[in-house]
Design an enzyme around this catalytic site. Structure first.
Site, PDB file in Angstrom:
ATOM      1  N   ALA A 386       0.833  -1.195   0.000  1.00 53.06           N
ATOM      2  CA  ALA A 386       0.000   0.000   0.000  1.00 53.06           C
ATOM      3  C   ALA A 386       0.868   1.245   0.000  1.00 53.06           C
ATOM      4  O   ALA A 386       0.588   2.221  -0.691  1.00 53.06           O
ATOM      5  CB  ALA A 386      -0.926  -0.011   1.216  1.00 53.06           C
ATOM      6  N   ALA A 387       1.949   1.208   0.783  1.00 53.64           N
ATOM      7  CA  ALA A 387       2.831   2.365   0.880  1.00 53.64           C
ATOM      8  C   ALA A 387       4.112   1.947   1.577  1.00 53.64           C
ATOM      9  O   ALA A 387       4.199   0.876   2.172  1.00 53.64           O
ATOM     10  CB  ALA A 387       2.150   3.494   1.659  1.00 53.64           C
ATOM     11  N   MET A 388       5.130   2.824   1.484  1.00 48.03           N
ATOM     12  CA  MET A 388       6.401   2.603   2.165  1.00 48.03           C
ATOM     13  C   MET A 388       6.866   3.927   2.745  1.00 48.03           C
ATOM     14  O   MET A 388       6.929   4.944   2.051  1.00 48.03           O
ATOM     15  CB  MET A 388       7.453   2.048   1.189  1.00 48.03           C
ATOM     16  CG  MET A 388       8.818   1.826   1.821  1.00 48.03           C
ATOM     17  SD  MET A 388       8.761   0.612   3.148  1.00 48.03           S
ATOM     18  CE  MET A 388      10.163   1.155   4.132  1.00 48.03           C
ATOM     19  N   GLU A 389       7.242   3.880   4.035  1.00 47.84           N
ATOM     20  CA  GLU A 389       7.474   5.091   4.811  1.00 47.84           C
ATOM     21  C   GLU A 389       8.881   5.648   4.721  1.00 47.84           C
ATOM     22  O   GLU A 389       9.396   6.190   5.705  1.00 47.84           O
ATOM     23  CB  GLU A 389       7.158   4.815   6.292  1.00 47.84           C
ATOM     24  CG  GLU A 389       8.145   3.879   7.009  1.00 47.84           C
ATOM     25  CD  GLU A 389       7.831   2.394   6.887  1.00 47.84           C
ATOM     26  OE1 GLU A 389       8.457   1.594   7.601  1.00 47.84           O
ATOM     27  OE2 GLU A 389       6.956   2.049   6.073  1.00 47.84           O
ATOM     28  N   ASN A 390       9.539   5.565   3.576  1.00 48.05           N
ATOM     29  CA  ASN A 390      10.895   6.101   3.466  1.00 48.05           C
ATOM     30  C   ASN A 390      10.953   7.495   4.079  1.00 48.05           C
ATOM     31  O   ASN A 390      10.113   8.346   3.805  1.00 48.05           O
ATOM     32  CB  ASN A 390      11.320   6.180   1.993  1.00 48.05           C
ATOM     33  CG  ASN A 390      11.111   4.878   1.272  1.00 48.05           C
ATOM     34  OD1 ASN A 390      11.584   3.834   1.678  1.00 48.05           O
ATOM     35  ND2 ASN A 390      10.362   4.936   0.174  1.00 48.05           N
ATOM     36  N   HIS A 422      -0.858   5.826   8.975  1.00 47.13           N
ATOM     37  CA  HIS A 422       0.129   4.775   9.270  1.00 47.13           C
ATOM     38  C   HIS A 422       1.525   5.204   8.835  1.00 47.13           C
ATOM     39  O   HIS A 422       2.494   5.118   9.611  1.00 47.13           O
ATOM     40  CB  HIS A 422      -0.295   3.495   8.540  1.00 47.13           C
ATOM     41  CG  HIS A 422       0.599   2.317   8.758  1.00 47.13           C
ATOM     42  ND1 HIS A 422       0.216   1.222   9.493  1.00 47.13           N
ATOM     43  CD2 HIS A 422       1.860   2.050   8.323  1.00 47.13           C
ATOM     44  CE1 HIS A 422       1.197   0.342   9.512  1.00 47.13           C
ATOM     45  NE2 HIS A 422       2.207   0.817   8.797  1.00 47.13           N
ATOM     46  N   GLU A 423       1.644   5.680   7.617  1.00 44.98           N
ATOM     47  CA  GLU A 423       2.972   6.017   7.094  1.00 44.98           C
ATOM     48  C   GLU A 423       3.564   7.243   7.787  1.00 44.98           C
ATOM     49  O   GLU A 423       4.779   7.308   8.013  1.00 44.98           O
ATOM     50  CB  GLU A 423       2.906   6.239   5.582  1.00 44.98           C
ATOM     51  CG  GLU A 423       2.367   5.051   4.791  1.00 44.98           C
ATOM     52  CD  GLU A 423       3.039   3.738   5.128  1.00 44.98           C
ATOM     53  OE1 GLU A 423       4.264   3.731   5.401  1.00 44.98           O
ATOM     54  OE2 GLU A 423       2.351   2.702   5.139  1.00 44.98           O
ATOM     55  N   HIS A 426       5.153   6.311  10.972  1.00 47.73           N
ATOM     56  CA  HIS A 426       6.465   5.685  10.777  1.00 47.73           C
ATOM     57  C   HIS A 426       7.601   6.711  10.690  1.00 47.73           C
ATOM     58  O   HIS A 426       8.768   6.337  10.870  1.00 47.73           O
ATOM     59  CB  HIS A 426       6.467   4.847   9.501  1.00 47.73           C
ATOM     60  CG  HIS A 426       6.010   3.441   9.708  1.00 47.73           C
ATOM     61  ND1 HIS A 426       6.436   2.657  10.750  1.00 47.73           N
ATOM     62  CD2 HIS A 426       5.179   2.661   8.961  1.00 47.73           C
ATOM     63  CE1 HIS A 426       5.880   1.464  10.654  1.00 47.73           C
ATOM     64  NE2 HIS A 426       5.112   1.439   9.585  1.00 47.73           N
ATOM     65  N   GLU A 445       5.609  -1.833  13.275  1.00 45.62           N
ATOM     66  CA  GLU A 445       4.397  -2.017  12.470  1.00 45.62           C
ATOM     67  C   GLU A 445       3.154  -2.097  13.347  1.00 45.62           C
ATOM     68  O   GLU A 445       2.094  -1.591  12.992  1.00 45.62           O
ATOM     69  CB  GLU A 445       4.525  -3.271  11.601  1.00 45.62           C
ATOM     70  CG  GLU A 445       5.605  -3.182  10.543  1.00 45.62           C
ATOM     71  CD  GLU A 445       5.401  -2.047   9.549  1.00 45.62           C
ATOM     72  OE1 GLU A 445       4.302  -1.455   9.527  1.00 45.62           O
ATOM     73  OE2 GLU A 445       6.341  -1.740   8.797  1.00 45.62           O
TER      74      GLU A 445
END
Length: 995
Positions: A386-390, A422-423, A426, A445
């Site tokens: 869904a997404a990535m929190e870089n 959520h992201e 993070h 997580e």
């Protein structure tokens, strides 16, 4: 990282989340005495360490030697022929050369590259990474200079690299001696070790502890057409195909883009330069520090140095997107980058707006300022998650961040909101504070998943997410998985890289969130929040409760180091020695498999059980009692034959509650006579517990069916949502049985009166139907009732759906309210002819709204025509007509269709090698596919087919296949043991009692 469809500081099962190095980064023995610390002093230490690194590294950067050109790289901006670098000059890391190394004398007696973890003798302090990106042929070349610190004397430098063509210089390693002199270290040899995705440098003499060294490496690689590492994607704008490239490094794919120490403990700073065609824009974690054009129409962007972070949070992208921008009161620039047409339409404005609010919320909640000068949100057409929190460059798949207010449903908007929440969480729990190793991924997580609901409540308090929707969407869902004997502890030992997949699952995300929520309720919200931002020891402080000292750390060890959860049975004590003030409480490991319950070792938990006593008109104040043993007696309020017991008030605990049959009868009577006496959360919890206890054999099959007989009087969304989830599970078990009509008629009987009372939404697109203006609870209840009515065959519901579709086709104007479009589309496709399927297929390709594309595609799987279902399956995998990340959803949804279940199951087996090759390396995807296709298989024949498939093709699927096997075995067992009793109860007159 968000899934399709970080924890408070000191739980003992997690390795330290502080920014300190572990004493040793080799795999260590498991212990429950590991502490996690989250507090404000982390920020100060973090800042000081960065300043020190900048000062030390600046000198080395200034004095480092220039990389030599590798044959095969054209520095004019073009590309030479790729291929061999000449003898000894390079190594292709997916070759076998490294396998032959190791039998060349005493230098190979110690072979650290054969361990699954890096040896830890050297550690990176700073990466200077320079890349040239060639979008014309989807390749890139790079040079990296890594400043290393020697921790222990060693002749070996072992780091990660995968799928890279590595080129070495004559003097790849430089030492800076004490007096500032530079020494070129001689390399004895170097080689890849593909088995562990490592590259090894063997030196002539040892590195000295405390000294700094600089390792220089050049490399070439492809921009892959897969979803990991540095990969490419595309979209269409004004009938022109455009391309972009973006990174996805979590958990172990940075090594696909540059040689690095690709374990989370090896934090370092990064300086990145990207050279690319000037028609593109480049993005990374930090802002562009400087940019200069070349004469050939190329440009080089140099990004500011990052804070210390793990390799998997480094990110970059090359695209020709546009953006919209806002800024926080503290000066943080927030941009949303997306396709130009999406940006101009305002599809990213909603996400941009809530991100600005969320940064302020988290800064206030954690008492820690956001650490970077900017935060970019990047919407890409395809992504494995869904997404990535870089850190500073969060990447989202378009469906999880772009919102078209005219066509997006409230459910879509709610899901999008929670992914963003959520992201952004993070950026603190994950980016700033990172687990040392992957076995503790549940901390970051689980914490971010818990905050999906807390943060969403901040944005929209009336949604009441943490008190209500959390129960059905997190607690109830993960308990289905965690009730299997194939489940696992939330904190698992991870040895091999292949094992990392195991820890990224719903157990980590959702059970982690449920345990954090339970802990927050045990501690109390003020103390819980204070523990996050003030003191290092509050999470391990003994808490006084009921006159006892409760060690939170010891309590949480039971929940995190053991698999599963208990079922707590409460009953009035029948002993003549004890008065009616006492209750008897037992705990046992809840498992769906009745025959396996006796084969597993007995587990015990410290259970924070809240209990209330009630009658027809009132409920007493709840009591908190701690259950430590298998059976205990506890004194509570006065009881008589008319009083009932209710446990786990508002479902704050992670366990199921059972009662003696008399107490179940009293609770059911209460729900039928005056349900409002019991809280909405407990009404939903009673429904979920009853259905699952019956499915597992703890209760007679009639108990949950009689319990939901009160639903015509239920006016709240949450109990209906809990009931619908349980009923859909039963529906898929029964939809191919001869007596199915008995079940569907019973469901329709419960739904009919409330469905007709609520009716259908009358608002059209773009009016007050938007979730920000309308009553969320009312909209969701109306939607739930329409879905139940249409799914189980209500004729009026079918007529209304068909009328909506017919009007759309005849007028070419879609007047279907956005909140129910998915229901109407699916119902219309299932009831109407092939022309409707073709119409929906055409609309799927012509619409540009990503939320609309998703539900149109899923609607195509609802057809009763097996030819069309087969056509859709084949088109999804063998053409570009279906987005790559949506293929799995197509197969799963065809499998949920009774007419398509056999088709999807056969298609999955026939295409397994293709599917596994395409999705096998991406976390969650294979697991999601395997679980989705097999979840509702329930015949002996299908069970045998699954066993044969596992025997022949089980390699590479991790724990998903054993879990699928247990679920299908449970489905078959339920049919064998309980189906007859289930239908017998349905045949009884309504006045009959359960049992």
């Amino acid at each position: 990282m968000g899934l399709n469809d970080s924890s408070p500081g000191a739980m003992r099962n997690g390795r330290g989340l502080s920014d300190q190095w572990a004493e040793s980064v080799v795999v260590r023995p498991r212990t429950t005495e590991r502490h996690i610390t989250v507090h404000k002093r982390l920020v100060l230490g973090f800042a000081l360490s960065i300043i020190t690194l900048i000062i030390v590294t600046a000198v080395a950067v200034a004095l480092s030697v220039r990389f030599d050109d590798c044959g095969g790289r054209d520095r004019g901006g073009g590309r030479g022929e790729t291929g061999s670098r000449g003898s000894g000059g390079s190594g292709r890391l997916n070759g076998s050369r490294g396998e032959r190394m190791g039998d060349r004398g005493d230098e190979e007696v110690v072979q650290p590259w054969k361990n699954s973890r890096l040896p830890g003798s050297v550690r990176p302090r700073h990466y200077d990474l320079r890349l040239a990106v060639y979008m014309d042929n989807f390749t890139f070349s790079g040079e990296v200079s890594i400043e290393l610190e020697c921790v222990n004397a060693t002749r070996f430098i072992v780091l990660h690299a995968d799928r890279l063509e590595v080129c070495w210089h004559e003097f790849p390693l430089i030492s800076r001696e004490v007096r500032g002199n530079f020494v070129f270290m001689r390399v004895h040899r170097h080689f890849p070790f593909p088995a562990n995705q490592m590259y090894v440098v063997v030196l002539h003499r040892e590195l000295k502890p405390g000294r700094l060294y600089r390792l220089n490496v050049s490399f070439d690689a492809a921009i892959e057409d897969e979803l990991l590492g540095f990969f490419r994607s595309s979209y269409t704008l004004q009938r022109e195909r455009r391309y972009l490239a973006v990174t996805q490094f979590s958990p172990i794919h940075a090594r696909k883009a540059f040689p690095c120490f690709d374990e989370p403990v090896y934090k370092a700073t990064f300086s990145l330069s990207l050279r690319h065609d000037s028609q593109y824009t480049s993005l990374s974690n930090m802002p562009v520090d400087s940019s200069w054009p070349d004469e050939d129409g190329w440009v080089t962007d140099r990004f500011a140095r990052t804070p210390r972070m793990s390799t998997y949070y480094l990110a970059w992208a090359v695209c020709n997107f546009t953006y919209r921008e806002t800024q926080t009161s503290g000066g943080v620039a927030i941009r949303l980058y997306a396709r130009p047409d999406a940006v101009s339409s305002g599809a990213g404005d909603y996400a941009l707006h809530i991100t600005k609010r969320l940064l302020g919320f988290y800064e206030d909640y954690f008492k820690v300022q956001y650490s970077l000068p900017k935060l970019d949100l990047l919407a890409v057409p395809k992504h494995p998650y869904a997404a990535m929190e870089n850190w500073g460059l969060s990447v989202f798949v378009e469906q999880k961040i772009l919102l078209d207010a005219d066509v997006s449903s409230s459910s879509y908007q709610m899901e999008l909101t929670m992914v963003v929440v959520h992201e952004i969480c993070h950026q603190w729990f994950g980016d700033l504070v990172t687990p040392v190793w992957w076995e503790d991924v549940w901390l970051k997580e689980g914490f971010a998943h818990f905050f999906e609901y807390v943060g969403t409540d901040f944005l929209f308090p009336k949604w009441n997410m943490e008190k209500q929707r959390f129960l059905t969407d997190v607690l109830h869902e993960v308990m289905l998985l965690d009730g299997l004997s194939s489940s696992h502890p939330i904190s698992q030992e991870v040895e091999q890289a292949a094992d990392i997949d195991r820890v990224f699952d719903w157990i980590a995300y959702k059970k982690g969130a449920a345990l954090i929520r339970m802990l927050a309720n045990v501690m109390g919200q003020p103390l819980f929040q204070k523990g996050l931002n003030v003191s290092t020891g509050l999470f391990l402080e003994a808490m006084r409760s009921e006159g006892r000292d409760i060690d939170i750390g010891e309590m949480m060890d039971r929940w995190t180091l053991q698999m599963g959860y208990p079922v707590v049975t409460i009953s009035k004590n029948q002993s003549e020695q004890l008065s009616t003030h006492y209750i008897k409480v037992t705990q046992e490991h809840f498992l769906y498999g009745e025959e396996v319950r006796n084969n597993l070792r007995y587990l015990q938990w410290q259970v924070p059980l809240t209990v209330a006593v009630g009658n027809a008109s009132t409920v007493c104040l709840e009591s908190l009692i701690w259950i430590n043993n298998r059976t205990e007696n506890h004194r509570i309020g006065q009881m008589d034959d008319s009083t009932w017991l209710l446990g786990n008030i508002n479902q704050t605990g992670y366990f199921r509650v059972n009662y003696d049959l008399q107490n179940w009868k009293l609770l059911i009577q209460q729900l039928h006579n005056n349900p409002q006496i019991i809280s909405v959360g407990n009404r939903a919890g009673l429904i979920d517990d009853a259905f699952n206890l019956a499915r597992a054999g703890y209760l007679p099959q009639g108990v949950p069916l009689q319990l939901i007989g009160y639903l015509p009087e239920e006016t709240s969304f949450l109990p209906w949502h809990a009931a619908s989830r349980a009923l859909y599970q039963l529906d898929k078990l029964l939809d191919r049985t001869d007596d199915y009509r008995l079940f569907s008629d019973y469901v329709l009987k419960q739904v009919a009166s409330r469905y007709h009372q609520m009716g259908w939404p009358t608002n059209g697109p773009g009016t007050e139907g938007n979730i920000l203006q309308a009553s969320y609870q009312t909209e969701e209840l109306q939607r739930e009732l329409i879905m139940l009515a249409c799914s189980f065959g209500n004729k009026q519901c079918h007529r209304q759906a068909v009328a909506y579709i017919s009007d759309w086709i005849s007028s070419n104007k879609n007047r279907i309210p956005p909140n129910i479009r998915d229901i109407v589309y699916c119902t219309g496709v299932s009831l109407m002819d092939e022309d409707v399927w073709e119409f929906i297929w055409m609309k799927f390709h012509s619409t540009s709204a990503v939320s609309e594309k998703k539900i149109l595609l899923e609607a195509l799987t609802c057809s009763d025509n097996t030819f069309l279902l087969n056509r859709l399956l084949n088109l999804s995998l063998t053409s570009d007509l279906v987005p790559e990340q949506d293929v799995i959803d197509v197969i799963i949804h065809v499998g949920r269709n009774p007419q398509g279940r056999n088709l999807a199951w056969k298609y999955f087996r026939d295409k397994w090698e293709i599917l596994n090759a395409r999705y096998g390396e991406a976390l969650f995807m294979n697991s999601k596919l395997i679980g989705g296709v097999t979840e509702f298989l329930n015949t002996e024949r299908e069970l045998n087919e699954l066993k044969e498939f596992i025997q022949s093709s089980g390699v590479g699927a991790g724990p998903a296949l054993p879990r699928a096997l247990e679920i299908v075995e449970g489905n078959v067992r339920w049919h064998r043991l309980h189906r007859r009793h289930f239908y017998q109860w349905l045949r009884k007159p309504p006045s009959s009692t359960y049992g």
